[in-house]
Write an enzyme that holds these catalytic residues in place. Sequence first.
Site, PDB file in Angstrom:
ATOM      1  N   HIS A  36       0.825  -1.218   0.000  1.00 39.88           N
ATOM      2  CA  HIS A  36       0.000   0.000   0.000  1.00 39.88           C
ATOM      3  C   HIS A  36       0.862   1.272   0.000  1.00 39.88           C
ATOM      4  O   HIS A  36       0.404   2.335   0.413  1.00 39.88           O
ATOM      5  CB  HIS A  36      -0.965   0.020   1.191  1.00 39.88           C
ATOM      6  N   THR A  37       2.098   1.141  -0.450  1.00 34.33           N
ATOM      7  CA  THR A  37       2.963   2.320  -0.570  1.00 34.33           C
ATOM      8  C   THR A  37       3.004   2.849  -2.001  1.00 34.33           C
ATOM      9  O   THR A  37       3.354   4.011  -2.217  1.00 34.33           O
ATOM     10  CB  THR A  37       4.409   1.988  -0.146  1.00 34.33           C
ATOM     11  N   SER A  69     -11.629 -17.341 -22.578  1.00 39.34           N
ATOM     12  CA  SER A  69     -10.975 -17.615 -21.298  1.00 39.34           C
ATOM     13  C   SER A  69     -11.035 -19.114 -21.044  1.00 39.34           C
ATOM     14  O   SER A  69     -12.115 -19.676 -20.821  1.00 39.34           O
ATOM     15  CB  SER A  69     -11.678 -16.866 -20.156  1.00 39.34           C
ATOM     16  N   GLY A 124      -3.367 -12.663  -3.848  1.00 36.34           N
ATOM     17  CA  GLY A 124      -2.600 -11.423  -3.795  1.00 36.34           C
ATOM     18  C   GLY A 124      -1.371 -11.448  -4.675  1.00 36.34           C
ATOM     19  O   GLY A 124      -0.416 -10.718  -4.439  1.00 36.34           O
ATOM     20  N   SER A 126      -1.574 -10.987  -8.030  1.00 30.89           N
ATOM     21  CA  SER A 126      -1.842 -10.087  -9.151  1.00 30.89           C
ATOM     22  C   SER A 126      -2.021 -10.785 -10.490  1.00 30.89           C
ATOM     23  O   SER A 126      -1.337 -10.496 -11.470  1.00 30.89           O
ATOM     24  CB  SER A 126      -0.747  -9.027  -9.249  1.00 30.89           C
ATOM     25  N   SER A 127      -2.986 -11.679 -10.537  1.00 33.91           N
ATOM     26  CA  SER A 127      -3.326 -12.319 -11.803  1.00 33.91           C
ATOM     27  C   SER A 127      -3.850 -11.297 -12.808  1.00 33.91           C
ATOM     28  O   SER A 127      -3.618 -11.424 -14.015  1.00 33.91           O
ATOM     29  CB  SER A 127      -4.356 -13.422 -11.575  1.00 33.91           C
ATOM     30  N   GLU A 161      -6.920  -0.747 -15.182  1.00 29.58           N
ATOM     31  CA  GLU A 161      -7.563  -0.966 -13.879  1.00 29.58           C
ATOM     32  C   GLU A 161      -8.410   0.247 -13.485  1.00 29.58           C
ATOM     33  O   GLU A 161      -9.544   0.114 -13.025  1.00 29.58           O
ATOM     34  CB  GLU A 161      -6.503  -1.207 -12.801  1.00 29.58           C
ATOM     35  N   ASP A 173       2.111  -3.734  -9.316  1.00 31.43           N
ATOM     36  CA  ASP A 173       1.794  -5.048  -9.875  1.00 31.43           C
ATOM     37  C   ASP A 173       2.171  -5.140 -11.340  1.00 31.43           C
ATOM     38  O   ASP A 173       2.797  -6.108 -11.786  1.00 31.43           O
ATOM     39  CB  ASP A 173       0.308  -5.348  -9.695  1.00 31.43           C
ATOM     40  N   TYR A 223     -10.246  -0.590  -0.693  1.00 28.17           N
ATOM     41  CA  TYR A 223      -8.965  -0.202  -1.289  1.00 28.17           C
ATOM     42  C   TYR A 223      -8.989   1.281  -1.656  1.00 28.17           C
ATOM     43  O   TYR A 223      -8.110   2.054  -1.276  1.00 28.17           O
ATOM     44  CB  TYR A 223      -8.717  -1.070  -2.527  1.00 28.17           C
TER      45      TYR A 223
END
Length: 386
Positions: A36-37, A69, A124, A126-127, A161, A173, A223
């Site tokens: 979270h930086t 997919s 966590g 990051s897919s 995103e 990510d 988030y």
Amino acid sequence: MKLTIEDVRSRFIKHFDGTTGSVYASPGRINLIGEHTDYNNGYVFPGAVEQGIIAELKPNGTRTVQAYSIDLKDRTEFSLDDEKGPSATWARYIFGVCREMMALGVPVEGFNTAFAGDVPLGAGMSSSAALESTYAFALNDMFGGNKIEKMELALVGQRTEHKYVGCNCGIMDQFASVFGKKGSLMRLDCRSGEYAYFPWNPKGYKLMLVNSCVKHELAGSPYNERRLSCEKVAAIIGKSHPEVKSLRDADMKMLDEVKTEITDEEYRRARYVIGEVQRVLTVCDALEAGDYETVGKMMYETHYGLSKEYEVSCEELDFLNDVAKEEGVTGSRIMGGGFGGCTINLVADELYDHFKEVVKKRFAEKYGKEPIVIDVVVGDGSRKLC
């Protein structure tokens, strides 16, 4: 089982015209420290992993993208000229990358594509960034003559995103997925974009992920709320300290000066971020000195901050952290955005097998199912496979 080119190619041939295209891959990531930086313009310390996304693409001579997919067994198509795009979330990642690459001047044409991944979902790792990076790299190669720089490809994923999925993430990510290098972790300055590779071949230690297989869905967007909270505190500090543009620029003395102007929750969140920026630098110094005990100490401090100050942990992750501490693991913390997922653990070689056995047993006794243990191998970033 490790995902292969053949796994993707067989499905591509089946679902399209029986011919083959070009195959690309991008990895998921770990983050040793610096959580979270990134959206606070601080430092992060990620590395790419061997697991990731593999996609096959072939131009189809139209303005339409036909995408399949493999994991979801879902197929959709969309026009490159449709500003609205598809409704399926997984397809919006591909659509967003296409639109952002076109905005950079890349003459993207229609294509057929199939993709699959072996990044554990919800861990966590990051897919989503791996998916974005795969398609940004592929479109740059297929249509752009590889003229777009790597950092811009990472930014394409980030903008996807933000604009097409609704998550105001930082750059870590996507950066880790694009820039990954086998046997190295990376320190990224999220403000300047400067980065450095740090060889990762620790003597006597290994990294282990313990996936709780838990994902707590919370109301709203926790988030985004935390990001706004950090920006608010930075703006208040900046009134008396104009040099402070984000929490990366602040120190604890500055934060204490404005304590009465912010809520207790905002104070705790800012306190965590300011401390975490410094912990990344401490870890870099410790690694260069071969001091893994300090690295581990910083990881435990990060977990405490994420749990008690930033409040993005959950009962299961705190339990995994407690077990690590009780079993003498050198370092352990939440990895990723939080509210579920996994812990990353720095484990001495002689303790590795024992800890793997104990953490599975104790978690299963308490929660009725075993966590998934993932051995970490640091791998390469975005690339063309064939």
